[in-house]
Design a protein around this motif. Structure first.
Motif: not given
Ligand code: SAM
Length: 213
Positions: A167-190
């Motif tokens: 609604a605010a006109g932002w751009h979605l770059l990434y989304s997941t409903e289960d981050l901990h199963r996304d191996e690539e995203a978890m490499r940088d996860n803090v």
């Protein structure tokens, strides 16, 4: 976050060299405050500071600022900072509603929102840190390619946040409903304190990364 009043927290924070008590005075001059020309990243609603301390360790090339409004919570992060030398980390004890008074347009590269309070009642929606009202505040301080990274275990807050960014006109770059199963995203996860607690219970962690309009 369950709040226990910690005696003396307010006074200790007011004496701490790691907390900037007059952030409005540095509006437009944060790089000067850090004594370098590096990017500035914020965590808003940082709680006891586990995430931001690790972020600052992993990114010595960035100036990192943690925002938390309650002294009784912030004091825990300040105590951790006292045990470890970190030139690139500062704390602010402010309500995030005042961010545009503390940072100039384009001064912030990235904003992290972790396990923000869900404010489940409809009439409190504008208090949610991913509401359109907050997104507008972030636009006022982010650089043109600036990002917001948001994690939560709360499905309703995640769904609300997806709706609000659109609604605010932002751009979605990434989304997941289960981050901990996304191996690539978890490499940088803090991991944050809440993330450790909820993922240990088996709750999925939702994440979205959005770029400002
Ligand atoms: N980010 C931490 C984590 O993931 O473990 C803490 C999550 S806790 C549920 C949310 C924190 O955000 C609380 O410490 C609360 O005081 C802070 N907070 C909520 N609204 C805020 C606001 N408007 N400005 C600053 N801090 C806020």
């Amino acid at each position: 976050m369950r709040l226990r009043n910690i005696k003396g927290a307010r006074e200790s924070i007011e004496k701490s060299p790691f907390v900037e008590l007059a952030p409005e005075e540095y509006r437009g001059r944060w790089r000067e405050r850090f004594g370098n020309n590096r990017p500035v990243w914020l965590e808003v609603g940082m709680g006891k500071g586990q995430f931001i301390m690790e972020l600052a360790r992993r990114h010595p090339e960035v100036n990192v600022i943690g925002v938390e409004m309650y002294s009784s919570v912030l004091i825990r992060a300040v105590q951790k900072r006292e045990q470890e030398e970190m030139e690139n980390l500062l704390f602010l004890r402010i309500d995030a509603r005042t961010l545009p008074e503390c940072f100039a347009q384009g001064e912030v590269g990235r904003i992290f929102l972790n396990f923000s309070d869900p404010w489940p009642k409809d009439r409190h929606a504008k208090r949610r840190l991913t509401s359109r009202q907050f997104l507008e505040r972030y636009v006022n301080i982010l650089e043109p390619e600036g990002l917001v990274e948001f994690k939560t275990d709360n499905r309703d807050l995640y769904t609300f946040s997806l709706e609000e960014h659109e609604a605010a006109g932002w751009h979605l770059l990434y989304s997941t409903e289960d981050l901990h199963r996304d191996e690539e995203a978890m490499r940088d996860n803090v991991m944050t304190e809440y993330e450790e607690r909820f993922s240990a219970k088996g709750n999925p962690i939702y994440k979205m990364v959005i770029r400002r309009p």
